[in-house]
Design a protein around this motif. Structure first.
Motif, mmCIF file in Angstrom:
data_model
loop_
_atom_site.group_PDB
_atom_site.id
_atom_site.type_symbol
_atom_site.label_atom_id
_atom_site.label_comp_id
_atom_site.label_asym_id
_atom_site.label_seq_id
_atom_site.Cartn_x
_atom_site.Cartn_y
_atom_site.Cartn_z
ATOM 1 N N PHE A 37 0.825 -1.195 0.000
ATOM 2 C CA PHE A 37 0.000 0.000 0.000
ATOM 3 C C PHE A 37 0.864 1.251 0.000
ATOM 4 O O PHE A 37 2.065 1.202 0.272
ATOM 5 C CB PHE A 37 -0.909 0.015 1.244
ATOM 6 N N ALA A 38 0.226 2.363 -0.274
ATOM 7 C CA ALA A 38 0.847 3.677 -0.120
ATOM 8 C C ALA A 38 -0.145 4.551 0.623
ATOM 9 O O ALA A 38 -1.355 4.280 0.637
ATOM 10 C CB ALA A 38 1.206 4.276 -1.475
ATOM 11 N N LEU A 39 0.378 5.586 1.224
ATOM 12 C CA LEU A 39 -0.436 6.489 2.022
ATOM 13 C C LEU A 39 -0.315 7.893 1.459
ATOM 14 O O LEU A 39 0.779 8.355 1.135
ATOM 15 C CB LEU A 39 0.072 6.442 3.467
ATOM 16 N N SER A 40 -1.451 8.565 1.333
ATOM 17 C CA SER A 40 -1.493 9.961 0.906
ATOM 18 C C SER A 40 -2.440 10.678 1.861
ATOM 19 O O SER A 40 -3.663 10.540 1.750
ATOM 20 C CB SER A 40 -1.996 10.060 -0.538
ATOM 21 N N GLY A 41 -1.884 11.372 2.840
ATOM 22 C CA GLY A 41 -2.717 11.985 3.865
ATOM 23 C C GLY A 41 -3.409 10.901 4.662
ATOM 24 O O GLY A 41 -2.761 10.005 5.194
ATOM 25 N N ASP A 42 -4.723 10.965 4.716
ATOM 26 C CA ASP A 42 -5.504 9.942 5.394
ATOM 27 C C ASP A 42 -6.188 9.024 4.398
ATOM 28 O O ASP A 42 -7.289 8.520 4.640
ATOM 29 C CB ASP A 42 -6.534 10.589 6.333
ATOM 30 N N VAL A 43 -5.540 8.805 3.279
ATOM 31 C CA VAL A 43 -6.028 7.879 2.251
ATOM 32 C C VAL A 43 -4.981 6.784 2.049
ATOM 33 O O VAL A 43 -3.805 7.077 1.822
ATOM 34 C CB VAL A 43 -6.305 8.603 0.914
ATOM 35 N N VAL A 44 -5.413 5.540 2.164
ATOM 36 C CA VAL A 44 -4.563 4.387 1.887
ATOM 37 C C VAL A 44 -4.983 3.850 0.522
ATOM 38 O O VAL A 44 -6.182 3.756 0.236
ATOM 39 C CB VAL A 44 -4.745 3.283 2.955
ATOM 40 N N VAL A 45 -3.991 3.515 -0.310
ATOM 41 C CA VAL A 45 -4.297 2.968 -1.627
ATOM 42 C C VAL A 45 -3.515 1.682 -1.864
ATOM 43 O O VAL A 45 -2.405 1.523 -1.353
ATOM 44 C CB VAL A 45 -3.996 3.968 -2.770
ATOM 45 N N PHE A 46 -4.119 0.790 -2.599
ATOM 46 C CA PHE A 46 -3.420 -0.386 -3.107
ATOM 47 C C PHE A 46 -3.980 -0.676 -4.487
ATOM 48 O O PHE A 46 -5.021 -0.139 -4.878
ATOM 49 C CB PHE A 46 -3.522 -1.591 -2.155
ATOM 50 N N ALA A 47 -3.264 -1.508 -5.236
ATOM 51 C CA ALA A 47 -3.679 -1.790 -6.616
ATOM 52 C C ALA A 47 -3.516 -3.271 -6.913
ATOM 53 O O ALA A 47 -2.726 -3.970 -6.284
ATOM 54 C CB ALA A 47 -2.841 -0.971 -7.598
ATOM 55 N N VAL A 48 -4.255 -3.708 -7.897
ATOM 56 C CA VAL A 48 -4.091 -5.055 -8.423
ATOM 57 C C VAL A 48 -2.911 -4.986 -9.385
ATOM 58 O O VAL A 48 -2.937 -4.217 -10.343
ATOM 59 C CB VAL A 48 -5.370 -5.545 -9.129
ATOM 60 N N ASP A 49 -1.881 -5.761 -9.099
ATOM 61 C CA ASP A 49 -0.675 -5.689 -9.917
ATOM 62 C C ASP A 49 -0.458 -6.987 -10.701
ATOM 63 O O ASP A 49 -1.355 -7.820 -10.795
ATOM 64 C CB ASP A 49 0.547 -5.323 -9.072
ATOM 65 N N HIS A 50 0.745 -7.131 -11.232
ATOM 66 C CA HIS A 50 1.053 -8.236 -12.136
ATOM 67 C C HIS A 50 1.398 -9.553 -11.436
ATOM 68 O O HIS A 50 1.583 -10.561 -12.116
ATOM 69 C CB HIS A 50 2.217 -7.838 -13.052
ATOM 70 N N LYS A 51 1.477 -9.562 -10.102
ATOM 71 C CA LYS A 51 1.775 -10.827 -9.431
ATOM 72 C C LYS A 51 0.709 -11.864 -9.804
ATOM 73 O O LYS A 51 -0.453 -11.522 -9.978
ATOM 74 C CB LYS A 51 1.825 -10.644 -7.911
ATOM 75 N N PRO A 52 1.092 -13.140 -9.915
ATOM 76 C CA PRO A 52 0.110 -14.173 -10.313
ATOM 77 C C PRO A 52 -1.081 -14.238 -9.345
ATOM 78 O O PRO A 52 -0.920 -14.140 -8.138
ATOM 79 C CB PRO A 52 0.917 -15.474 -10.260
#
Length: 143
Positions: A37-52
């Motif tokens: 994840f990454a954090l921007s202020g009080d927002v946490v984000v994650f993404a669907v990536d290329h891992k199987p």
């Protein structure tokens, strides 16, 4: 045992490299999965990536669409129990489109790529992005 302030919990959470995401489906059945994840202020984000993945239809995304209340947990375990701590982010999540079709998702993918430059290398996340507006930071530390 010392309870963390919200600011301290947020600070420890931000330094962590991975978290455990807790979602629940429309019936309340829980589902846990590790995320970067990454954090921007009080927002946490994650993404669907290329891992199987076993499937492109991910339970975590289906759960968020059905029930946007989520929690994320980071922690540190040590054999010296005076060094134990955990930090939690409770919030409301929403699934955003892939970065190629959303400026917000593209910005979040860039944030994730900066944090995990070695892992992503030339392959930034290209799948759906999840944005979590944190409503409560909490935590605990041994000392």
């Amino acid at each position: 045992m010392p309870k963390m302030t919200g600011d301290e919990a947020r600070e420890r959470f931000a330094r962590a490299r991975a978290a455990t995401l807790a979602t629940a489906d429309e019936t309340g059945r829980p589902h846990l999965v590790p995320v970067t994840f990454a954090l921007s202020g009080d927002v946490v984000v994650f993404a669907v990536d290329h891992k199987p993945k076993r499937s492109q239809r991910l339970k975590r995304l289906d759960n968020i669409r059905a029930n946007p209340a989520v929690a994320l947990l980071t922690d540190a375990y040590d054999e010296d129990w005076e060094r134990l701590w955990w930090a939690r982010a409770d919030g409301t999540a929403r699934v955003l489109p892939a970065p190629e079709s959303s400026a917000a998702s593209a910005g979040y993918a860039e944030l994730l790529t900066r944090k995990y430059a070695r892992q992503y290398g030339p392959t930034p996340p290209r799948g759906h992005v999840v944005e979590i507006a944190v409503t409560r930071w909490s935590g605990w530390r041994a000392v």
